[in-house]
Design an enzyme around this catalytic site. Structure first.
Site, PDB file in Angstrom:
ATOM      1  CE1 TYR A  53      55.252  41.156  21.532  1.00 10.30           C
ATOM      2  CE2 TYR A  53      54.594  39.022  22.347  1.00 10.30           C
ATOM      3  CZ  TYR A  53      54.279  40.203  21.715  1.00 10.30           C
ATOM      4  OH  TYR A  53      52.998  40.431  21.305  1.00 10.30           O
ATOM      5  CB  SER A 216      44.984  45.119  25.000  1.00 12.20           C
ATOM      6  OG  SER A 216      44.967  46.050  26.067  1.00 12.20           O
ATOM      7  N   GLY A 221      44.675  47.191  31.816  1.00  5.66           N
ATOM      8  CA  GLY A 221      44.297  47.194  33.226  1.00  5.66           C
ATOM      9  C   GLY A 221      43.072  48.034  33.517  1.00  5.66           C
ATOM     10  CG  LEU A 223      38.103  47.151  30.455  1.00  8.17           C
ATOM     11  CD1 LEU A 223      37.870  46.375  29.169  1.00  8.17           C
ATOM     12  CD2 LEU A 223      36.886  48.012  30.781  1.00  8.17           C
TER      13      LEU A 223
END
Length: 330
Positions: A53, A216, A221, A223
């Site tokens: 990350y 997720s 995004g 939902l």
């Protein structure tokens, strides 16, 4: 905050996991520290990261931000159940790749544990997760490396991410044969719009006492009230959500979803998280806030009580595949 056991372990974790993938690429150090303080203050004790990350600003950057937060003291490290991941190649962008600097060989696991510990400024990782299956490394070798690290006190548990059901079974059967503890968690893509995990991944996890950590939960995004935000001009849809909304059948389902929740006076993003918390086998969905306000919204989902009527309506809009083999056979 509410807590639950992580799979078959004695470890208690919060019903929401703080995902940190945005720390570095989208959220600066100070704001990342503010979000972590707010999460800990709200009782969120499960933090998730990965060695890769920070990609766009440098692999490992996210772990470094968490490490500087731990270094502030105040009991931060002791209160956090810390999970990170190994698999991806950590060669800096622009440099030639080198053999054995990715995947799950004993050599790479040993190297990457030490590197993560340095970046995180800690002496141990609570849950060390395999970010992907490794088709080239046998589980006998993986568990040998993990057992050595457990004996050294550098990790406490092992988990998986993006494993199919048969690999969860294979990993834990090999561990059982070797006298190792095996996987205690599985991070998988799971949300209202993508329910494939219900076929085999979640049943396998339940059978082996493996806690399910969905990633997720808002499906990029999709939902989170995306159509309403588009209409208000407060958001320009991009990435996965834009690609999905380009499909008429998906757009129709999302519109029906938002209309249903508008009728009930509920926020889509909070309902998507609350729905996951009702699902069998689910331990703690990962939320990855870019801002403190987004974290506050996610926290409200833990206290949200969804009626059976609403749950049935959500199933009608986003039907699941059903269990296997019935989902594809008789």
């Amino acid at each position: 905050m509410r807590y639950t056991q992580l799979g078959r372990t004695g470890l208690k974790v919060s019903r929401l996991t703080l995902g940190t993938m945005n720390f570095g690429p989208q959220t600066n150090d100070a704001d990342s520290h503010t979000i972590m303080d707010a999460a800990l203050g709200a009782g969120v004790n499960y933090f998730d990261t990965a060695n890769v990350y920070g990609q766009t600003v440098g692999k490992g950057r996210t772990e470094e931000i968490i490490g500087t937060w731990f270094a502030q003291g105040g009991g931060r490290r002791d209160k956090v159940v810390l999970a990170t991941k190994v698999y991806g190649n950590m060669t800096p962008d622009g440099e030639p790749t080198w053999p054995n600097h990715d995947r799950l060989s004993a050599l790479n696991i040993r190297r990457e544990v030490e590197a993560s510990l340095r970046r995180l400024q800690t002496d141990h990782i609570d849950i060390y997760q395999f970010h992907h299956i490794d088709r080239q490394t046998p589980f006998e070798e993986i568990w040998q490396a993990i057992d050595t690290l457990v004996a050294q006190g550098k990790i406490l548990y092992a988990g998986s991410s993006n494993f199919p059901g048969y690999k969860i079974a294979q990993a834990n059967e090999t561990a059982r044969r070797l006298g190792s503890y095996g996987l205690v968690s599985e991070q998988c893509l799971y949300n209202l719009a993508v329910r494939d995990a219900e076929m085999e991944v979640i049943p396998a996890a339940q059978d082996y006492g493996v806690g399910v950590i969905p990633w997720s939960p808002l499906h990029g995004g999709l939902l989170g009230g995306v159509l309403k935000k588009e209409g208000e001009g407060s958001r320009r849809t991009g990435g996965r959500a834009a690609a999905e909304l380009a499909k008429p059948e998906v757009r129709a389902r999302v519109q029906a979803y938002e209309d249903l929740l508008d009728k009930h006076g509920l926020e889509p993003g909070e309902v998507a998280l609350a729905w996951l918390l009702t699902r069998p086998g689910v331990t703690s969905p990962i939320v990855g806030p870019r801002t403190a306000d987004q974290l506050t919204s996610a926290l409200r989902a833990v206290e949200l009580d969804l009626s059976q009527e609403l749950l049935a309506s959500l199933d009608e809009i986003f039907p699941g595949p059903g269990p296997s083999p019935e989902s594809f056979a008789w």
